[in-house]
Design a protein around this motif. Structure first.
Motif, PDB file in Angstrom:
ATOM      1  N   TRP A 127     -43.057  21.599 -31.096  1.00 28.91           N
ATOM      2  CA  TRP A 127     -42.057  20.558 -31.414  1.00 28.91           C
ATOM      3  C   TRP A 127     -42.648  19.526 -32.364  1.00 28.91           C
ATOM      4  N   ALA A 128     -43.888  19.097 -32.101  1.00 25.95           N
ATOM      5  CA  ALA A 128     -44.522  18.089 -32.947  1.00 25.95           C
ATOM      6  C   ALA A 128     -44.749  18.619 -34.360  1.00 25.95           C
ATOM      7  N   GLN A 129     -45.141  19.899 -34.473  1.00 27.02           N
ATOM      8  CA  GLN A 129     -45.373  20.479 -35.791  1.00 27.02           C
ATOM      9  C   GLN A 129     -44.075  20.599 -36.578  1.00 27.02           C
ATOM     10  N   GLU A 130     -43.020  21.006 -35.878  1.00 27.55           N
ATOM     11  CA  GLU A 130     -41.729  21.160 -36.552  1.00 27.55           C
ATOM     12  C   GLU A 130     -41.144  19.809 -36.964  1.00 27.55           C
ATOM     13  N   LYS A 131     -41.340  18.786 -36.131  1.00 27.73           N
ATOM     14  CA  LYS A 131     -40.725  17.482 -36.386  1.00 27.73           C
ATOM     15  C   LYS A 131     -41.546  16.646 -37.358  1.00 27.73           C
ATOM     16  N   PHE A 132     -42.864  16.639 -37.170  1.00 27.03           N
ATOM     17  CA  PHE A 132     -43.712  15.731 -37.949  1.00 27.03           C
ATOM     18  C   PHE A 132     -44.583  16.442 -38.978  1.00 27.03           C
ATOM     19  N   ILE A 176     -49.706  19.731 -39.407  1.00 30.91           N
ATOM     20  CA  ILE A 176     -50.681  20.571 -40.114  1.00 30.91           C
ATOM     21  C   ILE A 176     -50.041  21.072 -41.394  1.00 30.91           C
ATOM     22  N   ALA A 177     -50.569  20.644 -42.524  1.00 31.58           N
ATOM     23  CA  ALA A 177     -50.008  20.991 -43.833  1.00 31.58           C
ATOM     24  C   ALA A 177     -50.650  22.258 -44.381  1.00 31.58           C
ATOM     25  N   LEU A 178     -49.928  22.931 -45.271  1.00 27.66           N
ATOM     26  CA  LEU A 178     -50.468  24.072 -46.001  1.00 27.66           C
ATOM     27  C   LEU A 178     -51.184  23.561 -47.243  1.00 27.66           C
ATOM     28  N   HIS A 193     -45.895  22.989 -45.045  1.00 26.96           N
ATOM     29  CA  HIS A 193     -46.484  22.904 -43.718  1.00 26.96           C
ATOM     30  C   HIS A 193     -46.373  24.251 -43.017  1.00 26.96           C
ATOM     31  N   TYR A 194     -47.161  24.423 -41.955  1.00 21.29           N
ATOM     32  CA  TYR A 194     -47.089  25.664 -41.178  1.00 21.29           C
ATOM     33  C   TYR A 194     -45.759  25.708 -40.423  1.00 21.29           C
TER      34      TYR A 194
END
Length: 403
Positions: A344-349, A352-354, A363-364
């Motif tokens: 959820w945190a990765q999708e929202k914020f 972790i960037a590509l 982002h991933y």
């Protein structure tokens, strides 16, 4: 009953603090392993969905191609049948052939695809034009939209090119003169699209009239018909209906069948990832063997009392198997919650960037599926049962030595 004993042993204070510490370490190891398992699969799902969406931008839901040869004649009646098949939303006719394109000293072998005005209804290529415009011209004054890879190979900027390109296409029929085997003409460029390397490096889109003129095709002669389906339509069912309506001269392929090797490889990759992560989870679960072995040593007197009261060996073994499943359940549920929070945190914020900045996203991507969560929990249970079997078996074989 087994789980009542297991819960009591889990909560009770041990005579040696090391047993509690090892037990919680095993729970933590399983939690981290479970969370890592789910997060990695979710990231893979995110990339898989992204790649599939890119392929869906170019490949249509269904494609009608000739069984033999490169071209097929569609009569007005047959085209009317396509439109009336339940589930069909729109169709587009095209003519595709390999061609050589030249820009001065630069040249590139491409797939030149002539499409009609309905092409934008069945694909989203127009939305992927990176620069310039989506203009295809007419049969006599053709204009092309290049893949960015082709654009680079020809060393030009499609929307700014002052001079037209020269395109060479094979002539129909046999000839002994090599110069007569190719048809050549000039073609202007209007823009460049960027979808995926497989398309960007080899495809050029132009109008269908130009291709029919260059290849000396009849007005109703085409390479294929590409079809988009209505929301909720079953591709396999529509495929069968189209096959029945158009007869045996055509072959209907779904998007999966058009890219069968690619999609099969993606599924194989996912199972390989699952296998590797299962091994890692197995290693993490082996901390449970130490925790249960220490617990068996701690509860020797309890085991002997139970046996003295007539408890069979399999019941004693079941208690410690239940203890292992309890440890795995606590760790597994904790791992699922941790994985959900991370995803959820990765999708929202976009934490972790590509790196590189050259990909279509920055982002991933993550895509959490309930089926993956259930598969991971099932794997955790199986691994926990295997890891718990040896200590529980040892407990069941304890002799009665009450004093």
């Amino acid at each position: 009953m087994n789980f009542l004993f297991a819960w009591r042993y889990f909560r009770s204070k041990k005579s040696t603090n090391a047993i509690n510490i090892i037990a919680w370490i095993s729970v933590l190891a399983i939690m981290v392993g479970t969370a890592s398992f789910i997060v990695v699969l979710s990231v893979y799902n995110g990339f898989e969905d992204l790649v599939k969406s890119l392929y869906a931008s170019f490949y249509t839901d269904l494609k009608v191609v000739p069984v033999k040869g490169k071209t097929i004649i569609f009569t007005p009646e047959e085209l009317a049948k396509i439109k009336t098949v339940p589930g069909v939303d729109a169709y587009s006719l095209n003519v595709e052939e390999k061609a050589l394109m030249r820009n001065g000293d630069w040249q590139s072998l491409v797939y030149l695809k002539g499409v009609d005005s309905d092409y934008t209804k069945v694909t989203s290529v127009k939305q992927h034009v990176r620069h310039g415009n989506y203009e295809l011209g007419t049969a006599d004054k053709p204009v092309a939209v290049l893949g960015v890879g082709v654009e680079n190979a020809l060393a030009l900027e499609a929307e700014k090119a002052l001079l037209p390109l020269t395109v060479y296409l094979p002539q129909k029929g046999e000839t002994t003169d090599p110069l007569q085997s190719l048809a050549a003409d000039n073609i202007s460029t209007s823009g460049a699209f960027a979808i995926q390397e497989d398309f960007d490096n080899k495809y050029v889109i132009t109008n269908i009239g130009f291709m029919q003129r260059m290849l000396h095709l009849q007005p109703d002669e085409y390479s294929a018909a590409e079809i988009s389906l209505k929301a909720g339509a079953n591709p396999d069912k529509v495929k069968r209906n189209l096959q029945a309506a158009l007869g045996n001269k055509i072959d209907v392929t779904t998007r999966y069948e058009q890219n069968k090797t690619f999609f099969s490889a993606m599924q194989l990759e996912k199972w390989i990832i699952y296998g590797v992560l299962s091994l890692i989870l197995t290693v993490a679960a082996f901390t449970m063997i130490g925790a249960l072995t220490m617990l068996v040593l701690e509860k020797q007197k309890d085991i002997q009392i139970l046996k003295a009261l007539g408890t069979p060996d399999n019941k004693v073994q079941g208690i410690f198997l239940s203890e292992g499943l309890l440890l795995a359940s606590v760790g597994g549920v904790g791992g699922v919650l941790l994985a959900v929070i991370i995803c959820w945190a990765q999708e929202k914020f976009k934490i972790i960037a590509l790196e590189g900045g050259s990909f279509v996203i920055d982002h991933y991507p993550v895509k959490l599926y309930a089926s993956d969560v259930l598969l991971v929990l099932f794997t955790v249970i199986i691994v926990a049962m295997l890891a718990s079997w040896f200590p529980s078996r040892k407990a069941s074989l304890q002799p009665i030595e009450l004093r």
